[in-house]
Structures are given as structure tokens and as C-alpha cells.
Design a protein around this motif. Structure first.
Motif, PDB file in Angstrom:
ATOM      1  N   LEU A  15       0.815  -1.214   0.000  1.00 45.34           N
ATOM      2  CA  LEU A  15       0.000   0.000   0.000  1.00 45.34           C
ATOM      3  C   LEU A  15       0.846   1.260   0.000  1.00 45.34           C
ATOM      4  CD1 LEU A  15      -2.811  -1.114   2.465  1.00 45.34           C
ATOM      5  CD2 LEU A  15      -2.964  -0.841  -0.023  1.00 45.34           C
ATOM      6  N   MET A  16       1.965   1.249   0.709  1.00 40.78           N
ATOM      7  CA  MET A  16       2.849   2.415   0.734  1.00 40.78           C
ATOM      8  C   MET A  16       3.428   2.670  -0.656  1.00 40.78           C
ATOM      9  SD  MET A  16       6.059   3.262   3.257  1.00 40.78           S
ATOM     10  CE  MET A  16       6.873   1.724   2.896  1.00 40.78           C
ATOM     11  N   ALA A  17       3.864   1.626  -1.343  1.00 39.23           N
ATOM     12  CA  ALA A  17       4.427   1.787  -2.685  1.00 39.23           C
ATOM     13  C   ALA A  17       3.380   2.313  -3.660  1.00 39.23           C
ATOM     14  CB  ALA A  17       4.988   0.455  -3.179  1.00 39.23           C
ATOM     15  N   VAL A  18       2.184   1.786  -3.589  1.00 35.43           N
ATOM     16  CA  VAL A  18       1.107   2.252  -4.465  1.00 35.43           C
ATOM     17  C   VAL A  18       0.764   3.704  -4.167  1.00 35.43           C
ATOM     18  CG1 VAL A  18      -1.332   1.943  -5.047  1.00 35.43           C
ATOM     19  CG2 VAL A  18       0.171  -0.039  -4.841  1.00 35.43           C
ATOM     20  N   TYR A  21       3.475   5.942  -5.563  1.00 38.01           N
ATOM     21  CA  TYR A  21       3.409   5.946  -7.022  1.00 38.01           C
ATOM     22  C   TYR A  21       2.282   6.853  -7.517  1.00 38.01           C
ATOM     23  CZ  TYR A  21       2.697   4.333 -11.768  1.00 38.01           C
ATOM     24  OH  TYR A  21       2.528   4.291 -13.118  1.00 38.01           O
ATOM     25  N   LEU A  22       1.123   6.763  -6.901  1.00 40.43           N
ATOM     26  CA  LEU A  22      -0.028   7.555  -7.343  1.00 40.43           C
ATOM     27  C   LEU A  22       0.045   9.006  -6.876  1.00 40.43           C
ATOM     28  CD1 LEU A  22      -2.844   4.945  -6.720  1.00 40.43           C
ATOM     29  CD2 LEU A  22      -1.813   5.594  -8.915  1.00 40.43           C
ATOM     30  N   ARG A  23       0.442   9.222  -5.648  1.00 38.61           N
ATOM     31  CA  ARG A  23       0.430  10.563  -5.072  1.00 38.61           C
ATOM     32  C   ARG A  23       1.468  11.479  -5.705  1.00 38.61           C
ATOM     33  NH1 ARG A  23       0.610  15.092  -4.033  1.00 38.61           N
ATOM     34  NH2 ARG A  23       0.438  16.145  -2.038  1.00 38.61           N
ATOM     35  N   TYR A  24       2.659  10.965  -5.937  1.00 38.80           N
ATOM     36  CA  TYR A  24       3.761  11.807  -6.401  1.00 38.80           C
ATOM     37  C   TYR A  24       4.076  11.633  -7.884  1.00 38.80           C
ATOM     38  CZ  TYR A  24       4.337  12.395  -1.424  1.00 38.80           C
ATOM     39  OH  TYR A  24       4.107  12.664  -0.105  1.00 38.80           O
ATOM     40  N   SER A  25       3.248  10.917  -8.611  1.00 44.85           N
ATOM     41  CA  SER A  25       3.450  10.692 -10.050  1.00 44.85           C
ATOM     42  C   SER A  25       4.860  10.185 -10.341  1.00 44.85           C
ATOM     43  CB  SER A  25       3.184  11.975 -10.840  1.00 44.85           C
ATOM     44  OG  SER A  25       1.869  12.400 -10.644  1.00 44.85           O
ATOM     45  N   LEU A  26       5.267   9.187  -9.580  1.00 47.44           N
ATOM     46  CA  LEU A  26       6.606   8.618  -9.728  1.00 47.44           C
ATOM     47  C   LEU A  26       6.628   7.545 -10.800  1.00 47.44           C
ATOM     48  CD1 LEU A  26       7.453   8.050  -5.977  1.00 47.44           C
ATOM     49  CD2 LEU A  26       8.273   9.891  -7.433  1.00 47.44           C
ATOM     50  N   ARG A  27       7.818   7.321 -11.319  1.00 43.89           N
ATOM     51  CA  ARG A  27       8.027   6.160 -12.167  1.00 43.89           C
ATOM     52  C   ARG A  27       8.216   4.963 -11.247  1.00 43.89           C
ATOM     53  NH1 ARG A  27      13.074   6.595 -15.227  1.00 43.89           N
ATOM     54  NH2 ARG A  27      13.789   7.226 -13.210  1.00 43.89           N
ATOM     55  N   ASP A  30      11.574   5.001  -9.554  1.00 42.27           N
ATOM     56  CA  ASP A  30      11.672   5.973  -8.455  1.00 42.27           C
ATOM     57  C   ASP A  30      11.097   5.379  -7.176  1.00 42.27           C
ATOM     58  OD1 ASP A  30      12.756   7.904 -10.159  1.00 42.27           O
ATOM     59  OD2 ASP A  30      10.774   8.702 -10.658  1.00 42.27           O
ATOM     60  N   THR A  31       9.978   4.699  -7.315  1.00 40.62           N
ATOM     61  CA  THR A  31       9.347   4.063  -6.164  1.00 40.62           C
ATOM     62  C   THR A  31      10.265   2.996  -5.589  1.00 40.62           C
ATOM     63  OG1 THR A  31       7.197   4.459  -7.193  1.00 40.62           O
ATOM     64  CG2 THR A  31       7.257   2.921  -5.360  1.00 40.62           C
ATOM     65  N   VAL A  32      10.942   2.252  -6.439  1.00 34.83           N
ATOM     66  CA  VAL A  32      11.894   1.231  -5.990  1.00 34.83           C
ATOM     67  C   VAL A  32      13.010   1.888  -5.174  1.00 34.83           C
ATOM     68  CG1 VAL A  32      13.679  -0.385  -6.770  1.00 34.83           C
ATOM     69  CG2 VAL A  32      11.410  -0.430  -7.801  1.00 34.83           C
ATOM     70  N   GLU A  33      13.520   3.027  -5.631  1.00 39.99           N
ATOM     71  CA  GLU A  33      14.572   3.728  -4.886  1.00 39.99           C
ATOM     72  C   GLU A  33      14.093   4.117  -3.497  1.00 39.99           C
ATOM     73  OE1 GLU A  33      16.452   6.979  -6.884  1.00 39.99           O
ATOM     74  OE2 GLU A  33      16.610   5.863  -8.755  1.00 39.99           O
ATOM     75  N   TRP A  34      12.875   4.628  -3.378  1.00 38.45           N
ATOM     76  CA  TRP A  34      12.324   5.015  -2.075  1.00 38.45           C
ATOM     77  C   TRP A  34      12.220   3.809  -1.160  1.00 38.45           C
ATOM     78  CZ3 TRP A  34       8.071   9.211  -1.609  1.00 38.45           C
ATOM     79  CH2 TRP A  34       8.524  10.395  -2.171  1.00 38.45           C
ATOM     80  N   LEU A  35      11.768   2.691  -1.708  1.00 36.22           N
ATOM     81  CA  LEU A  35      11.644   1.482  -0.894  1.00 36.22           C
ATOM     82  C   LEU A  35      13.017   0.959  -0.468  1.00 36.22           C
ATOM     83  CD1 LEU A  35       8.785  -0.348  -2.799  1.00 36.22           C
ATOM     84  CD2 LEU A  35       8.667   0.628  -0.506  1.00 36.22           C
TER      85      LEU A  35
END
Length: 49
Positions: A15-18, A21-27, A30-35
Motif C-alpha cells: 500500500l505504501m508503494a502504491v 506511485y499515485l500521489r507523487y506521479s513517480l516512475r 523511483d518508487t523502488v529507490e524510495w523502498l
């Protein structure tokens, strides 16, 4: 029915990754880097699915 049955990651991580991804319009990558910064190793294709 639990939507996260048989998933490799805990529901709160999915849920955090989703949300990011949706909130910040990430690729996906990019989401993988945050995780990864938070200690979760995941491929961008996992988030895409």
C-alpha cells in the motif's frame, strides 16, 4: 477476501508503494529507490504488477 493473499510483501509495504506511485506521479524505478532507502528490496516490475 484478502487482496494480498499469496503476495511476497506485507500489505502495508504494498500500500505504501502504491500510495507513493499515485500521489507523487513517480516512475516505478523511483518508487523502488524510495523502498530501497527503507530497507525493502523489490524490482520495478513487481510494483508494475
Amino acid at each position: 477476501m484478502n487482496a494480498f493473499t499469496w503476495k511476497h510483501f506485507e500489505a502495508h509495504m504494498i500500500l505504501m508503494a502504491v500510495r507513493w506511485y499515485l500521489r507523487y506521479s513517480l516512475r516505478y524505478r523511483d518508487t523502488v529507490e524510495w523502498l530501497e532507502e527503507r530497507g525493502v528490496r523489490v524490482a520495478h516490475t513487481t510494483i508494475m504488477r
